[in-house]
Design a protein around this motif. Structure first.
Motif, PDB file in Angstrom:
ATOM      1  N   THR A 275       2.277  52.899  13.100  1.00 19.21           N
ATOM      2  CA  THR A 275       2.775  51.564  13.392  1.00 19.21           C
ATOM      3  C   THR A 275       3.779  51.130  12.335  1.00 19.21           C
ATOM      4  O   THR A 275       3.910  51.745  11.271  1.00 19.21           O
ATOM      5  N   GLY A 276       4.455  50.015  12.637  1.00 17.38           N
ATOM      6  CA  GLY A 276       5.359  49.442  11.645  1.00 17.38           C
ATOM      7  C   GLY A 276       4.630  49.037  10.380  1.00 17.38           C
ATOM      8  O   GLY A 276       5.174  49.123   9.280  1.00 17.38           O
ATOM      9  N   TYR A 277       3.372  48.598  10.530  1.00 15.03           N
ATOM     10  CA  TYR A 277       2.576  48.248   9.353  1.00 15.03           C
ATOM     11  C   TYR A 277       2.382  49.467   8.449  1.00 15.03           C
ATOM     12  O   TYR A 277       2.523  49.381   7.229  1.00 15.03           O
ATOM     13  N   ALA A 278       2.022  50.597   9.047  1.00 12.65           N
ATOM     14  CA  ALA A 278       1.834  51.823   8.266  1.00 12.65           C
ATOM     15  C   ALA A 278       3.147  52.251   7.624  1.00 12.65           C
ATOM     16  O   ALA A 278       3.174  52.697   6.463  1.00 12.65           O
ATOM     17  N   MET A 279       4.261  52.126   8.375  1.00 10.02           N
ATOM     18  CA  MET A 279       5.564  52.456   7.809  1.00 10.02           C
ATOM     19  C   MET A 279       5.867  51.580   6.599  1.00 10.02           C
ATOM     20  O   MET A 279       6.404  52.051   5.586  1.00 10.02           O
TER      21      MET A 279
ATOM     22  N   ILE B 264      10.619  57.631   9.615  1.00  8.97           N
ATOM     23  CA  ILE B 264      10.581  56.170   9.697  1.00  8.97           C
ATOM     24  C   ILE B 264      11.946  55.613  10.090  1.00  8.97           C
ATOM     25  O   ILE B 264      12.047  54.740  10.971  1.00  8.97           O
ATOM     26  N   LEU B 265      13.009  56.118   9.474  1.00  4.28           N
ATOM     27  CA  LEU B 265      14.354  55.661   9.837  1.00  4.28           C
ATOM     28  C   LEU B 265      14.656  55.999  11.291  1.00  4.28           C
ATOM     29  O   LEU B 265      15.236  55.175  12.015  1.00  4.28           O
ATOM     30  N   GLY B 266      14.269  57.203  11.729  1.00  2.59           N
ATOM     31  CA  GLY B 266      14.485  57.576  13.122  1.00  2.59           C
ATOM     32  C   GLY B 266      13.790  56.637  14.088  1.00  2.59           C
ATOM     33  O   GLY B 266      14.355  56.248  15.124  1.00  2.59           O
ATOM     34  N   LEU B 267      12.557  56.237  13.780  1.00  2.00           N
ATOM     35  CA  LEU B 267      11.819  55.311  14.639  1.00  2.00           C
ATOM     36  C   LEU B 267      12.455  53.926  14.634  1.00  2.00           C
ATOM     37  O   LEU B 267      12.543  53.264  15.683  1.00  2.00           O
ATOM     38  N   ILE B 268      12.918  53.472  13.479  1.00  2.00           N
ATOM     39  CA  ILE B 268      13.585  52.166  13.404  1.00  2.00           C
ATOM     40  C   ILE B 268      14.854  52.171  14.240  1.00  2.00           C
ATOM     41  O   ILE B 268      15.117  51.235  15.011  1.00  2.00           O
ATOM     42  N   LEU B 269      15.652  53.232  14.118  1.00  2.00           N
ATOM     43  CA  LEU B 269      16.874  53.332  14.919  1.00  2.00           C
ATOM     44  C   LEU B 269      16.560  53.429  16.400  1.00  2.00           C
ATOM     45  O   LEU B 269      17.279  52.873  17.242  1.00  2.00           O
ATOM     46  N   GLN B 270      15.492  54.125  16.716  1.00  2.00           N
ATOM     47  CA  GLN B 270      15.133  54.367  18.109  1.00  2.00           C
ATOM     48  C   GLN B 270      14.687  53.101  18.828  1.00  2.00           C
ATOM     49  O   GLN B 270      14.948  52.926  20.012  1.00  2.00           O
ATOM     50  N   TYR B 271      14.014  52.209  18.094  1.00  4.14           N
ATOM     51  CA  TYR B 271      13.400  51.053  18.743  1.00  4.14           C
ATOM     52  C   TYR B 271      14.012  49.717  18.344  1.00  4.14           C
ATOM     53  O   TYR B 271      13.580  48.686  18.838  1.00  4.14           O
ATOM     54  N   GLN B 272      15.019  49.704  17.475  1.00  8.65           N
ATOM     55  CA  GLN B 272      15.526  48.428  16.998  1.00  8.65           C
ATOM     56  C   GLN B 272      16.203  47.619  18.101  1.00  8.65           C
ATOM     57  O   GLN B 272      16.244  46.387  18.043  1.00  8.65           O
ATOM     58  N   GLN B 273      16.715  48.292  19.139  1.00  7.55           N
ATOM     59  CA  GLN B 273      17.357  47.575  20.239  1.00  7.55           C
ATOM     60  C   GLN B 273      16.697  47.875  21.584  1.00  7.55           C
ATOM     61  O   GLN B 273      17.281  47.637  22.624  1.00  7.55           O
ATOM     62  N   LYS B 274      15.460  48.424  21.534  1.00  9.50           N
ATOM     63  CA  LYS B 274      14.811  48.812  22.779  1.00  9.50           C
ATOM     64  C   LYS B 274      13.379  48.300  22.826  1.00  9.50           C
ATOM     65  O   LYS B 274      12.428  49.057  22.857  1.00  9.50           O
ATOM     66  N   PRO B 275      13.156  46.957  22.794  1.00  6.23           N
ATOM     67  CA  PRO B 275      11.801  46.450  22.911  1.00  6.23           C
ATOM     68  C   PRO B 275      11.263  46.689  24.310  1.00  6.23           C
ATOM     69  O   PRO B 275      11.883  46.339  25.304  1.00  6.23           O
ATOM     70  N   VAL B 276      10.090  47.307  24.395  1.00  2.00           N
ATOM     71  CA  VAL B 276       9.451  47.542  25.679  1.00  2.00           C
ATOM     72  C   VAL B 276       8.011  47.090  25.577  1.00  2.00           C
ATOM     73  O   VAL B 276       7.519  46.740  24.520  1.00  2.00           O
ATOM     74  N   ALA B 277       7.269  47.123  26.642  1.00  2.00           N
ATOM     75  CA  ALA B 277       6.032  46.359  26.658  1.00  2.00           C
ATOM     76  C   ALA B 277       4.799  47.118  27.089  1.00  2.00           C
ATOM     77  O   ALA B 277       3.914  46.555  27.688  1.00  2.00           O
ATOM     78  N   ASP B 278       4.669  48.403  26.760  1.00  2.00           N
ATOM     79  CA  ASP B 278       3.460  49.103  27.152  1.00  2.00           C
ATOM     80  C   ASP B 278       2.470  49.259  26.014  1.00  2.00           C
ATOM     81  O   ASP B 278       1.451  49.896  26.141  1.00  2.00           O
ATOM     82  N   GLU B 279       2.760  48.663  24.830  1.00  2.00           N
ATOM     83  CA  GLU B 279       1.810  48.670  23.724  1.00  2.00           C
ATOM     84  C   GLU B 279       1.099  47.320  23.695  1.00  2.00           C
ATOM     85  O   GLU B 279       1.663  46.293  24.064  1.00  2.00           O
ATOM     86  N   LYS B 280      -0.135  47.305  23.195  1.00  2.00           N
ATOM     87  CA  LYS B 280      -0.860  46.050  23.082  1.00  2.00           C
ATOM     88  C   LYS B 280      -0.228  45.195  21.993  1.00  2.00           C
ATOM     89  O   LYS B 280       0.240  45.694  20.979  1.00  2.00           O
TER      90      LYS B 280
END
Length: 463
Positions: free
Chosen positions: A401-405, A432-448
């Motif tokens: 998660t972002g918290y763990a990052m 971590i940088l790859g995940l930030i780049l991957q999701y910084q403009q792609k909010p989606v809604a299948d996580e709690k």
């Protein structure tokens, strides 16, 4: 008949160097292909190299005009693959400008150092090259849930094996086992008992502690590894790298404040772990057979807070001397520093002798090598990672998660106060940088949804 055998043997030994060279070249081709196809190939190679280095204490070098180490044979192809991947449309512009600024200043300092100081510049630049290559390579890939899960599974397997290495060395030192030559006894010049691996290797154990605590704070994604937490914490403590204590335990404790969900559950789980650890360690300590170890840990803990003596005080004096050298070196050095290979000569606080080893502070080291521009770029890059991790909050994956990052980035920032980055840190910061780049403009809604610092629903994308 003998002449035929001698001729056959002569042909074999004549051809052997060419066969080895061909197999070596073929292996590099397969490595480059594998690195290009999947980042898990690179991650597996980094973790295996780390495991071999931990077990062997020192990695061998091949003398080919210059000394070539196994890290060179991995990170040179990795750098080539990263360069190729950065040529894709929009790949380079997505990376933070601070990272490009840091890379540019480092490159100038390295090339200038080669001209001015020769191969000494390359020797000093090596660790930065490994670290930066890892960030560029691993951040150039997407990291869906399955890749993250496999990476963490490999990480905890390697961590278990490292703990076995540590425990064997402790046992060997305690009862005189001689199955393996105890070269670890000569690797640490401090002479501190039970310090059988270095700080870089201990940091990876601390990283596992951080990931487990944050996993406990948000759910059960790493539940099958929870049994290792007390073993990991005790091992890190007894290894007596005080800086790693801070870099591992402080970010882990901050989970109580960063992750505001399930705080009661996290506290109860931690209390159970502490109780189990005490139940195991208590009777062992009561026997008195471990009094030397406990007194050594206690003594180092006291010395860690001392402002009048100890290695930390000596390091601070060295930092002050180097900083004064930088302030008196003129505008050019203020901006871009002195090139790699220029050395770090200063007077040691205790004894007054001249020393030239690294400053034991990456921020000071960057200031000297890349000036205020490079240091500022590095700090801005860290801020970028902090902000990106906060935005991800409880996403994008339940296993990372972002918290763990955020905990990992904090640990990295703390570790750099007394030490320099390692190639394993390049792996995890790259992810971590790859995940930030991957999701910084792609909010989606299948996580709690998650609650905490910067919390908002974020979910994974399997692309």
């Amino acid at each position: 008949m003998l002449e035929f055998v001698y001729t056959l043997l002569g042909g074999f030994f004549t051809a052997l160097p060419f066969v080895i060279a061909f197999l070596f070249a073929l292996g590099l081709v397969f490595l480059v292909a594998g690195l290009f196809m999947s980042p898990l190939v690179g991650a597996a190679a980094v973790l295996l190299l780390f495991l071999v280095e931990t077990a062997q204490v020192y990695l061998f070098g091949l003398k080919l005009g210059i000394v070539v180490y196994p890290q060179d044979l991995l990170f040179m192809p990795m750098a080539l693959v990263a360069l190729i991947r950065l040529m894709r449309p929009d790949a380079a512009v997505r990376l933070p400008k601070s990272l490009w600024m840091l890379t540019g200043v480092m490159a100038v300092a390295f090339l200038w150092g080669l001209v001015k100081n020769g191969t000494t510049a390359g020797v000093e630049f090596r660790s930065d090259f490994y670290f930066m290559t890892g960030i560029f390579y691993f951040s150039s890939f997407a990291w869906p849930r399955e890749r993250v899960a496999r990476l963490l599974g490999w990480l905890f397997t390697v961590v278990l094996l490292v703990m076995l290495v540590v425990w064997y060395r402790w046992l060997a030192d305690a009862i005189g086992l001689d199955w393996v030559e105890p070269i670890w006894r000569y690797a640490d010049v401090t002479g501190i008992a039970l310090r059988v691996i270095n700080s870089q290797q201990t940091w990876l154990l601390g990283l596992a502690v951080i990931l487990l605590v944050y996993a406990m704070a948000v759910g059960n994604s790493l539940a099958r590894w929870y049994f290792t937490l007390p073993l990991l914490a005790l091992t890190v403590l007894v290894l007596q790298h005080r800086s790693v204590w801070v870099a591992a335990f402080l970010p882990a404790l901050l989970a109580f404040f960063i992750v505001r969900q399930n705080q009661g559950k996290l506290a109860s789980r931690m209390l159970v772990i502490v109780a189990v650890t005490a139940a195991i360690a208590g009777p062992l300590l009561a026997t008195g057979k471990f009094s030397d170890a406990t007194s050594s840990v206690a003594d180092l803990a006291v010395r860690a807070t001392s402002t009048t003596e100890g290695t930390f005080v000596g390091r601070v004096k060295g930092w002050d001397d180097l900083f004064k050298q930088w302030t008196g070196s003129g505008p050019r050095a203020w901006l871009v520093g002195d090139p790699y290979g220029s050395g770090f000569e200063r007077t040691e606080a205790k004894g007054g002798k001249e020393v030239a080893h690294s400053p034991h502070n990456y921020y000071v080291q960057l200031l000297l090598r890349t000036g205020a521009v490079g240091l500022l770029a590095f700090l801005l890059f860290n801020v970028y990672l902090f902000r990106g991790a906060i935005r991800l909050a409880g996403g994008p994956h339940d296993k990372l998660t972002g918290y763990a990052m955020l905990g990992v980035v904090m640990s990295f920032a703390l570790y750099n106060i007394p030490y320099s980055p390692t190639y394993t840190q390049g792996l995890f910061l790259g992810v971590i940088l790859g995940l930030i780049l991957q999701y910084q403009q792609k909010p989606v809604a299948d996580e709690k949804p998650a609650s905490g610092i910067g919390a908002r629903p974020v979910a994974s994308n399997a692309s």
